[in-house]
Design an enzyme around this catalytic site. Structure first.
Site, PDB file in Angstrom:
ATOM      1  N   THR A 147      -7.631 -35.667  39.284  1.00 29.04           N
ATOM      2  CA  THR A 147      -8.958 -34.707  38.801  1.00 29.04           C
ATOM      3  C   THR A 147      -9.449 -34.099  40.368  1.00 29.04           C
ATOM      4  OG1 THR A 147     -11.163 -35.006  37.897  1.00 29.04           O
ATOM      5  CG2 THR A 147     -10.332 -36.815  39.369  1.00 29.04           C
TER       6      THR A 147
ATOM      7  N   LYS B  31      -6.194 -30.893  41.274  1.00 23.47           N
ATOM      8  CA  LYS B  31      -5.261 -30.522  40.054  1.00 23.47           C
ATOM      9  C   LYS B  31      -4.157 -29.468  40.409  1.00 23.47           C
ATOM     10  CE  LYS B  31      -8.585 -31.966  36.705  1.00 23.47           C
ATOM     11  NZ  LYS B  31      -9.250 -31.607  35.340  1.00 23.47           N
TER      12      LYS B  31
ATOM     13  N   ASN C 235      -3.197 -32.228  35.289  1.00 22.06           N
ATOM     14  CA  ASN C 235      -4.082 -33.357  35.216  1.00 22.06           C
ATOM     15  C   ASN C 235      -3.346 -34.702  34.940  1.00 22.06           C
ATOM     16  OD1 ASN C 235      -3.962 -32.859  32.406  1.00 22.06           O
ATOM     17  ND2 ASN C 235      -5.785 -33.613  32.236  1.00 22.06           N
TER      18      ASN C 235
ATOM     19  N   ASP D 279      -5.732 -30.830  29.880  1.00 22.43           N
ATOM     20  CA  ASP D 279      -7.207 -30.524  29.879  1.00 22.43           C
ATOM     21  C   ASP D 279      -7.239 -29.155  28.965  1.00 22.43           C
ATOM     22  OD1 ASP D 279      -8.403 -32.091  31.574  1.00 22.43           O
ATOM     23  OD2 ASP D 279      -7.878 -30.747  33.245  1.00 22.43           O
TER      24      ASP D 279
ATOM     25  N   GLY E  55     -16.236 -20.652  37.717  1.00 22.73           N
ATOM     26  CA  GLY E  55     -15.414 -21.720  38.627  1.00 22.73           C
ATOM     27  C   GLY E  55     -13.991 -21.037  38.466  1.00 22.73           C
TER      28      GLY E  55
ATOM     29  N   ASN F 163     -16.711 -16.944  40.621  1.00 23.97           N
ATOM     30  CA  ASN F 163     -16.438 -17.976  41.571  1.00 23.97           C
ATOM     31  C   ASN F 163     -16.963 -17.385  42.849  1.00 23.97           C
ATOM     32  OD1 ASN F 163     -15.506 -20.716  41.868  1.00 23.97           O
ATOM     33  ND2 ASN F 163     -13.864 -19.724  43.296  1.00 23.97           N
TER      34      ASN F 163
ATOM     35  N   GLY G 124     -19.033 -32.025  28.173  1.00 26.91           N
ATOM     36  CA  GLY G 124     -17.557 -32.391  28.546  1.00 26.91           C
ATOM     37  C   GLY G 124     -17.083 -33.667  28.034  1.00 26.91           C
TER      38      GLY G 124
END
Ligand code: NAP
Length: 285
Positions: free
Chosen positions: A67, A71, A92, A107, A131, A155, A248
Site C-alpha cells: 500500500t 505500489k 498491490n 486495485d 492524485g 496532482n 473506498g
C-alpha cells in the site's frame, strides 16, 4: 486461530498502515475458509523495501499486499510482474511462487467492480482523477479500458500526473487525456465524475479536502478511494451539494478478495460468491 508450525504468513507493507482494514478482511477470510494462515501489517520505510523483500523470502512469506507509498516503487524489486500490473504500472499484491515474488494489481479491477455493482456506466464519461500515485495509475488506466471519453489527472507533483497521462495517451489513442496541477479543478466544471486518489482526507488528516467542489456545474458522482474515515470531508461536502457519493470500502474489499483469488488460485467468482458477507462484516468494524 490455531497458530502452529504449519501456519503460513501473509501481510501488508506500507507506511502508514496503522488504520488498515486489510488484516480484518484477510484474517476473516482465513477463518471462514479454515485456512491455516495469518495476516499481519508491517510499517516499512522506502529505504528498507529491498531488504524487507529479501527477509520475506528467507521467512517463506507466501504473499503480501502493498500500500501507500510503495505500489510503484516495489516493482523494481520483484522477480516478475503480471501483465495487468505491468499495464497499470502499479502493484498491490505479491505472490510467492516457488521462491520468486510475482507482482499483481487488484486495485483496478476492484475499483471497476465497485462501479459495475452499482450499474454506473463509464462509457463516454468525463472523469477527473485527483492524485498520480499507485491508485491513480491503476484506476486511470482501467477507466481508459472502460471507454471513458476523457480523463483529466490533477496532482501536486505535476511530473507524476504527466507520466500517467502520457502512458494513457500512448496506449489509447481514442481517449482524450489531460493533466494539470491539483489546484486547477475549476478548469473542468463539466466533468461527470470526480475520483480522489490522493491520500488527502485520510486519517489522521481528516479535516483536509483535495479540491473545491463548488466549481462543478452538474450533479456529479464523487468517489473517494480513501476509506478511513468512512465518510471523508470530500464526501461529506459532496453529499451536502446533492452529489452521489461512494467511499473506498467496496474497492478495498474487492481488491482483498481478488488478492486471495491470486494467492489461493480460486477459479471464477468463487471468492466473491462465497464471501459476500465480508462487506457487512467490514462495515461493522
Ligand atoms: P501513493 O502512490 O503514495 O500516492 C499518493 C498520492 O497522494 C500522490 O498523488 C500524492 O501527490 C498525493 N498526496 C499525498 N499527500 C498529499 C498532500 N498533502 N497534498 C497533495 N497531494 C498529496 O498512494 P496510493 O497507493 O496511490 O494511495 C492513495 C490513497 O488511496 C491512499 O489514501 C490509500 O489509502 C487509498 N487507496 C485506497 C484503496 C481502496 O481499496 N479503497 C486502494 C488503493 C489506495 P504527490 O505525487 O505530489 O506526492
Amino acid at each position: 486461530m490455531n497458530i502452529d508450525y504449519n501456519t503460513n504468513l501473509y501481510c501488508l507493507i506500507g507506511n502508514p498502515i496503522n488504520k488498515s482494514l486489510s488484516p480484518k478482511i484477510h484474517n476473516y477470510i482465513f477463518k471462514e475458509k479454515n485456512i491455516n494462515s495469518v495476516y499481519l501489517c508491517f510499517n516499512i520505510d522506502e529505504k528498507n523495501l529491498a531488504s524487507t523483500l529479501n527477509n520475506f523470502k528467507v521467512l517463506g512469506v507466501k504473499g503480501f499486499n502493498v500500500t501507500i507509498p510503495h505500489k510503484v516503487k516495489i516493482m523494481k524489486y520483484l522477480d516478475d510482474i503480471d501483465e495487468e500490473a505491468r499495464y497499470l504500472e502499479s502493484v498491490n499484491t505479491v505472490k510467492n511462487i516457488k521462491g520468486r515474488f510475482i507482482g499483481y494489481n487488484t486495485d483496478g479491477l476492484g475499483f471497476i467492480k465497485s462501479l459495475k455493482d452499482r450499474n454506473i456506466e463509464l462509457r463516454n464519461k468525463n472523469v477527473l482523477v485527483l492524485g498520480a500515485g499507485g491508485a491513480s495509475s491503476a484506476i486511470s488506466t482501467k477507466l481508459a479500458l472502460e471507454g471513458v471519453n476523457k480523463i483529466i489527472i490533477l496532482n501536486r507533483t505535476l511530473d507524476k500526473a504527466k507520466k500517467i497521462a502520457t502512458n494513457i495517451y500512448e496506449k489509447f489513442n481514442d481517449i482524450k487525456v489531460e493533466y494539470n496541477n491539483l489546484d486547477k479543478a475549476y478548469k473542468y466544471p463539466y466533468i461527470d465524475m470526480l475520483i480522489n486518489c490522493t491520500s488527502i482526507g485520510m486519517y489522521p488528516n481528516i479535516d483536509r479536502i483535495p479540491v473545491d467542489i463548488s466549481v462543478f456545474n452538474k450533479k456529479i458522482i464523487v468517489y473517494d478511494v480513501v476509506y478511513k474515515p468512512n465518510k471523508t470531508k470530500l464526501l461529506d461536502a459532496s453529499e451536502k451539494r446533492g452529489f452521489k457519493i461512494i467511499n473506498g470500502i467496496d474497492m478495498l474489499v474487492n481488491q482483498g478478495l481478488l488478492s486471495q483469488k491470486i494467492w489461493f488460485n480460486y477459479e471464477g467468482n468463487e471468492s466473491y460468491n462465497k464471501l459476500n458477507g465480508i462487506k457487512n462484516f467490514i462495515n461493522r468494524v
